[in-house]
Design a protein around this motif. Sequence first.
Motif, PDB file in Angstrom:
ATOM      1  N   THR A  37     -61.098 -51.561  -4.680  1.00 26.19           N
ATOM      2  CA  THR A  37     -60.351 -53.448  -4.135  1.00 26.19           C
ATOM      3  C   THR A  37     -60.998 -53.038  -2.357  1.00 26.19           C
ATOM      4  O   THR A  37     -61.230 -53.560  -1.382  1.00 26.19           O
ATOM      5  N   HIS A  38     -60.962 -51.744  -1.857  1.00 24.84           N
ATOM      6  CA  HIS A  38     -61.412 -51.613  -0.475  1.00 24.84           C
ATOM      7  C   HIS A  38     -62.757 -52.764   0.110  1.00 24.84           C
ATOM      8  O   HIS A  38     -64.252 -52.541  -1.564  1.00 24.84           O
ATOM      9  N   ALA A  39     -62.986 -53.336   0.349  1.00 28.67           N
ATOM     10  CA  ALA A  39     -64.009 -54.210   0.737  1.00 28.67           C
ATOM     11  C   ALA A  39     -65.162 -53.096   2.074  1.00 28.67           C
ATOM     12  O   ALA A  39     -64.629 -52.823   2.797  1.00 28.67           O
ATOM     13  N   THR A  40     -66.500 -53.525   1.392  1.00 28.85           N
ATOM     14  CA  THR A  40     -67.705 -53.007   2.135  1.00 28.85           C
ATOM     15  C   THR A  40     -67.606 -54.116   3.451  1.00 28.85           C
ATOM     16  O   THR A  40     -66.974 -54.977   3.730  1.00 28.85           O
ATOM     17  N   PRO A  41     -68.008 -53.269   4.442  1.00 30.30           N
ATOM     18  CA  PRO A  41     -68.272 -53.582   5.872  1.00 30.30           C
ATOM     19  C   PRO A  41     -69.311 -55.262   5.944  1.00 30.30           C
ATOM     20  O   PRO A  41     -70.111 -54.960   4.526  1.00 30.30           O
ATOM     21  N   ASP A  42     -69.145 -56.233   6.342  1.00 26.65           N
ATOM     22  CA  ASP A  42     -69.207 -57.710   6.266  1.00 26.65           C
ATOM     23  C   ASP A  42     -70.885 -58.289   6.703  1.00 26.65           C
ATOM     24  O   ASP A  42     -71.261 -58.969   6.900  1.00 26.65           O
ATOM     25  N   SER A  43     -71.379 -56.137   6.826  1.00 26.55           N
ATOM     26  CA  SER A  43     -72.915 -57.035   7.074  1.00 26.55           C
ATOM     27  C   SER A  43     -73.713 -57.936   6.625  1.00 26.55           C
ATOM     28  O   SER A  43     -74.385 -58.569   6.847  1.00 26.55           O
ATOM     29  N   SER A  44     -74.374 -57.144   5.728  1.00 20.71           N
ATOM     30  CA  SER A  44     -74.431 -57.901   4.283  1.00 20.71           C
ATOM     31  C   SER A  44     -74.885 -59.541   4.256  1.00 20.71           C
ATOM     32  O   SER A  44     -73.532 -59.763   3.800  1.00 20.71           O
ATOM     33  N   GLU A  45     -75.671 -60.533   4.104  1.00 18.27           N
ATOM     34  CA  GLU A  45     -75.360 -61.698   3.793  1.00 18.27           C
ATOM     35  C   GLU A  45     -75.177 -61.710   2.648  1.00 18.27           C
ATOM     36  O   GLU A  45     -75.264 -60.962   1.473  1.00 18.27           O
ATOM     37  N   THR A  46     -74.297 -62.761   1.842  1.00 24.77           N
ATOM     38  CA  THR A  46     -73.922 -63.340   0.472  1.00 24.77           C
ATOM     39  C   THR A  46     -75.525 -64.375  -0.112  1.00 24.77           C
ATOM     40  O   THR A  46     -75.888 -64.856   0.362  1.00 24.77           O
ATOM     41  N   GLU A  47     -75.532 -63.700  -1.272  1.00 26.70           N
ATOM     42  CA  GLU A  47     -76.456 -63.957  -1.999  1.00 26.70           C
ATOM     43  C   GLU A  47     -76.014 -65.308  -2.458  1.00 26.70           C
ATOM     44  O   GLU A  47     -75.305 -64.782  -3.710  1.00 26.70           O
ATOM     45  N   PRO A  48     -76.899 -66.538  -2.610  1.00 23.79           N
ATOM     46  CA  PRO A  48     -75.340 -67.673  -3.620  1.00 23.79           C
ATOM     47  C   PRO A  48     -76.422 -67.806  -5.121  1.00 23.79           C
ATOM     48  O   PRO A  48     -77.591 -67.286  -5.487  1.00 23.79           O
ATOM     49  N   ASP A  80     -75.621 -69.263  -9.629  1.00 23.73           N
ATOM     50  CA  ASP A  80     -74.476 -70.634 -10.455  1.00 23.73           C
ATOM     51  C   ASP A  80     -73.568 -70.244 -11.215  1.00 23.73           C
ATOM     52  O   ASP A  80     -72.220 -70.685 -11.488  1.00 23.73           O
ATOM     53  N   VAL A  81     -74.615 -68.578 -11.925  1.00 21.73           N
ATOM     54  CA  VAL A  81     -73.390 -67.877 -12.709  1.00 21.73           C
ATOM     55  C   VAL A  81     -73.383 -66.516 -12.585  1.00 21.73           C
ATOM     56  O   VAL A  81     -74.807 -66.153 -12.324  1.00 21.73           O
ATOM     57  N   VAL A  82     -72.568 -65.170 -12.095  1.00 18.27           N
ATOM     58  CA  VAL A  82     -72.278 -64.576 -12.077  1.00 18.27           C
ATOM     59  C   VAL A  82     -71.795 -63.911 -13.062  1.00 18.27           C
ATOM     60  O   VAL A  82     -70.449 -64.055 -13.477  1.00 18.27           O
ATOM     61  N   ILE A  83     -72.322 -63.241 -14.457  1.00 17.49           N
ATOM     62  CA  ILE A  83     -71.564 -62.798 -15.409  1.00 17.49           C
ATOM     63  C   ILE A  83     -71.021 -61.169 -14.333  1.00 17.49           C
ATOM     64  O   ILE A  83     -72.306 -60.286 -14.911  1.00 17.49           O
ATOM     65  N   VAL A  84     -70.087 -61.008 -15.210  1.00 15.28           N
ATOM     66  CA  VAL A  84     -70.101 -59.550 -14.845  1.00 15.28           C
ATOM     67  C   VAL A  84     -69.392 -58.929 -15.985  1.00 15.28           C
ATOM     68  O   VAL A  84     -68.966 -58.932 -16.850  1.00 15.28           O
ATOM     69  N   GLY A  85     -70.484 -58.274 -17.038  1.00 13.02           N
ATOM     70  CA  GLY A  85     -70.332 -57.476 -18.031  1.00 13.02           C
ATOM     71  C   GLY A  85     -71.658 -57.932 -18.815  1.00 13.02           C
ATOM     72  O   GLY A  85     -71.264 -58.897 -19.582  1.00 13.02           O
ATOM     73  N   GLY A  86     -72.894 -56.853 -19.347  1.00 14.12           N
ATOM     74  CA  GLY A  86     -73.525 -56.695 -19.857  1.00 14.12           C
ATOM     75  C   GLY A  86     -72.958 -56.529 -21.513  1.00 14.12           C
ATOM     76  O   GLY A  86     -74.593 -55.686 -21.727  1.00 14.12           O
ATOM     77  N   GLY A  87     -72.014 -55.982 -21.540  1.00 11.31           N
ATOM     78  CA  GLY A  87     -71.919 -56.327 -23.459  1.00 11.31           C
ATOM     79  C   GLY A  87     -72.505 -57.304 -24.401  1.00 11.31           C
ATOM     80  O   GLY A  87     -73.136 -58.222 -23.306  1.00 11.31           O
ATOM     81  N   VAL A 143     -69.396 -53.322  -9.561  1.00 10.53           N
ATOM     82  CA  VAL A 143     -68.924 -54.472  -9.315  1.00 10.53           C
ATOM     83  C   VAL A 143     -67.436 -53.117  -7.736  1.00 10.53           C
ATOM     84  O   VAL A 143     -66.430 -52.727  -9.153  1.00 10.53           O
ATOM     85  N   GLN A 144     -68.024 -53.914  -6.702  1.00  9.46           N
ATOM     86  CA  GLN A 144     -66.928 -52.755  -6.024  1.00  9.46           C
ATOM     87  C   GLN A 144     -65.736 -53.411  -5.993  1.00  9.46           C
ATOM     88  O   GLN A 144     -64.102 -53.042  -5.303  1.00  9.46           O
ATOM     89  N   GLY A 145     -65.726 -54.754  -5.077  1.00 11.62           N
ATOM     90  CA  GLY A 145     -64.855 -55.468  -5.517  1.00 11.62           C
ATOM     91  C   GLY A 145     -65.275 -57.745  -5.595  1.00 11.62           C
ATOM     92  O   GLY A 145     -66.681 -57.716  -5.576  1.00 11.62           O
ATOM     93  N   ILE A 146     -63.888 -57.687  -5.745  1.00 14.06           N
ATOM     94  CA  ILE A 146     -64.105 -59.342  -5.374  1.00 14.06           C
ATOM     95  C   ILE A 146     -63.282 -60.521  -4.566  1.00 14.06           C
ATOM     96  O   ILE A 146     -62.246 -59.878  -4.903  1.00 14.06           O
ATOM     97  N   THR A 176     -69.151 -57.801  -4.564  1.00 14.93           N
ATOM     98  CA  THR A 176     -69.775 -56.621  -4.106  1.00 14.93           C
ATOM     99  C   THR A 176     -69.710 -56.224  -4.912  1.00 14.93           C
ATOM    100  O   THR A 176     -68.759 -55.748  -5.573  1.00 14.93           O
ATOM    101  N   LEU A 177     -71.206 -56.097  -5.051  1.00  7.96           N
ATOM    102  CA  LEU A 177     -71.893 -54.729  -5.726  1.00  7.96           C
ATOM    103  C   LEU A 177     -72.003 -53.040  -4.896  1.00  7.96           C
ATOM    104  O   LEU A 177     -71.688 -53.322  -3.696  1.00  7.96           O
ATOM    105  N   ASP A 178     -72.100 -51.726  -6.047  1.00  6.31           N
ATOM    106  CA  ASP A 178     -72.067 -50.813  -5.315  1.00  6.31           C
ATOM    107  C   ASP A 178     -72.841 -50.330  -4.281  1.00  6.31           C
ATOM    108  O   ASP A 178     -73.252 -49.526  -3.961  1.00  6.31           O
TER     109      ASP A 178
END
Lengths: 557, 357
Positions: A41-52, A54-61, A221-224, A248-250
């Motif tokens: 859950t620890h968040a990373t510093p809020d420096s980077s811009e987020t990229e928008p 439409d769909v983010v799929i977590v898990g490539g199984g 994924v480091q945090g959502i 937030t990715l690692d």
Amino acid sequence: MSTRLLSHTTARARITLLANAKKHHNHRLVPALSCSRFLSTHATPDSSETEPYDVVIVGGGIAGSALACALASGKATGTQKIALIEAFDLSNHINWKPRADQYSNRVSSLTPKSVAFLKRIGVWSELDSSRIAACNGMQVWDGVSGARITFDAAHSNDRSTFLQQVFADAPQSPSSEQGSDQQSPLAWMTENLHVQYGLQKQMLAHKNRGVQLDIFEKTKVQGISANVSSSSPQESSSTDISEWPVITLDNGKKLQTRLLVGADGVNSPVRSFAKIESLGWDYSQFGLVATLEVDHSTSTALDQGKGVAWQRFLPTGPIAMLPLNNGYASLVWSTTPKIAQDLKKLPAQDFCALVNAAFHASPADLEYLCRNIGPDGQPQVDFQKEIEWRASVQELESHAVARQSKDAKPPKVTAVQENTRAPFPLRMRNSNSYVEDRVVLVGDAAHTVHPLAGQGLNQGLADVECLARVIEQSLLSGSDIGNIHSLTPYSSERFLPNLAMLGTVDKLSKLYNTDFGPVVWARSLGLTAVDNMGPIKTEIMRFAMGLEDVPSSAARR
Amino acid sequence: MSASTIRATARLARTKVTEACSQGWRHGALGPLTPMTSVASQHRTLSTSSSTKHSHHDQSKQSTEAGLDSIYTVNKDEIAKFAAMSDEWWAPQGPFKMLHLMNPPRIRYIRNRLEASRAISASSSSTDTHSRARFPLQGLRILDVGCGGGLLAEALARLGAQVTGLDASNENIQMAKIHSKKDPLLNGGSPGSLEYRHQTAEQLLEQGLQFDVVCSMEVIEHVENPAGFLKVLGQLVKPNGDLILSTMSRTPLAYFLTVFSAEHVLRMVPVGTHHWSKYITPKELEAGVRDLAGCEVLNVQGIGFNPLSGQWELNRNRTEQSMGILANIGASFAESVNYFLAAKKTSPSASASSPPS
């Protein structure tokens, strides 16, 4: 009395159907797969811009990758900007070059419905037909009483108009082309890695033709997080997507998405983020998988080259052998945690002897043998001799002789491939809900089923097929695909069927994990009765093959 | 149901309406079975004979309002009713939930009708590109009269249309504007565009504006003067353009579902949301669209809520039915609660050709 008996039998028939239908299936057995993947859950510093997105799929199984392929191949969904996040190195899939004499221990049985879906999204044609085994028959019997039920493809074809429709436009499925008989198999056995390979190839093909599909592999994924819905009515001049989940990715990247899909397994971090409860329990059971070499000449005529799945219910759990090509078979043995661990350590020859005993010997003999595995994994008695002696005693019992000669026998196991024995815990889970605003769960993240009926992967693919269709419809009606109202049709279509499957398989497992006399007698009666009732068997098989699961909303349109 | 029961029901309905009116319409919500609302305006002076029927509202109150209302007889109570709940428009489980659920079939109907009138190409055409599939309404200027929180307007814009949302309630317009900022697709991320105006239909007409498509969903039953309203709508449609309306029919069944069940029994929406006596039957609406709006009616189709699936579904189309008596009965039943109407402006009518400007 007779009425009661009848209804009991019918109930049992339903249960039995599932059981037989498919034995094996998908297990997420790599232990590290789910837990360590994501979420801290620890968040990373809020420096980077987020990229928008439409769909983010977590898990490539398989479920996550199949969703990416299904979305990419849709007319409207193919215009979406999609991200797939996977902790492992997916290049292992695309570079998969198996030797013909080696099979991975993770094998799934795909129902005709799943195969039809994989064809539709272009994945099936990427697969190597020599590594897909058709399963044309199933033999299921009760280890305690010997009651037995037999399925073969002919049963399911009794009223197979739907089947014929499904396959009419794709006459040469990779597996059916080799069989001389025209009947569609009950299921197709193949390695999970093989399906992953096909999915990965399709994903890359979609990327190459311009679909906006970003694959983040070897990425955790480091945090959502997400802002709470801000309905405070102040008018801002700029676009405000602060209610969209931020992943937030690692590697420091941040993705912000209209719709977040949790395809991240039984311990789904996405589900935790959405605060969706998951109910269920761990069975006090483990499954042990392995790749076997078998000698088909030792089995009865029924098995010769036809591809038969064998399943025997033992008091400690079912043991199943699923056909692969070229004299190989895949084993799934559900048993106690201790025995599963012991089986893994046992020398190969003794392991094979024990597997053979598990399919042939009496449960009491088997239990004796299993008790005699030492803490070091070495047998404390001579397994070969014990088994031979016990078999010879069994032959003397005349009723046993009669039964043995009449019934089909599974092929003899001659060897086990190195490093394919792996135990995994069995559990059942169902999420209280599959959707939240901007979040949806598919596959094991939504539900986890006991593997005895082999339905886990097929349920996951049915989820994916449904979700892709629902998203396509949302786009065509101008809806926001992350809105809860857009996702509700997916939930209402999938929740009950999945729950029904979970409940049935769970009860089946409990029913057979006993040698309590009356229960054994009742279940044997049921099994034998069903075996003698053609129409009921047909229905059972169709249900287990996924053929009854025609989406209601498809008809509605 | 006997005739006397029906009369009694109707009487009850009127009583309820009157009571509610006298209490000044506490918040009404739009309800499950009744779609969207928000009020559109209409010009009392344009009204024809039917206008006095519903004039139970205080005209002096309206006329004292400056600006927007000084000339146009927007129903103030109705505006206040929906303005008071404007922040509920987008609450997923709020009083407008049924409207959210109704949105996909509304869009389906609009797309079907525009395809039929060849305003857009058929969605099934094999030459469909991905972009055509995503933005089938690209290039169309669409007016949504009585847009409320923007449920329909947003969907139309996401499909590529240039949408103007109009509402007589400033609160609704503000809410719609705030919500539209939450989606990049509505802010330059797609070929479509979306603008909201706190104006009346008459004011647009004064500016000489006309549109390829004019929609007004579940609005006409809330306006003071339906006849005048229809006339203005007709004038806002370009020659050969499309007019698409939806509303509720004045039948006992509609009363039972939308007032008795939804308001009084199930409490899905606040009591007073609907005025059954202002509902309009398909025949009346057809005549109005033809005679007042100057449009040729091409289609009337019912829509019903299926409690099993939890979704609204378009009923079978009357014009597609076989001619059997049973089929016709079935069709009229299908339009006995919520229904759509699609019309095309065939030639510029006398009234439409000279907008007051």
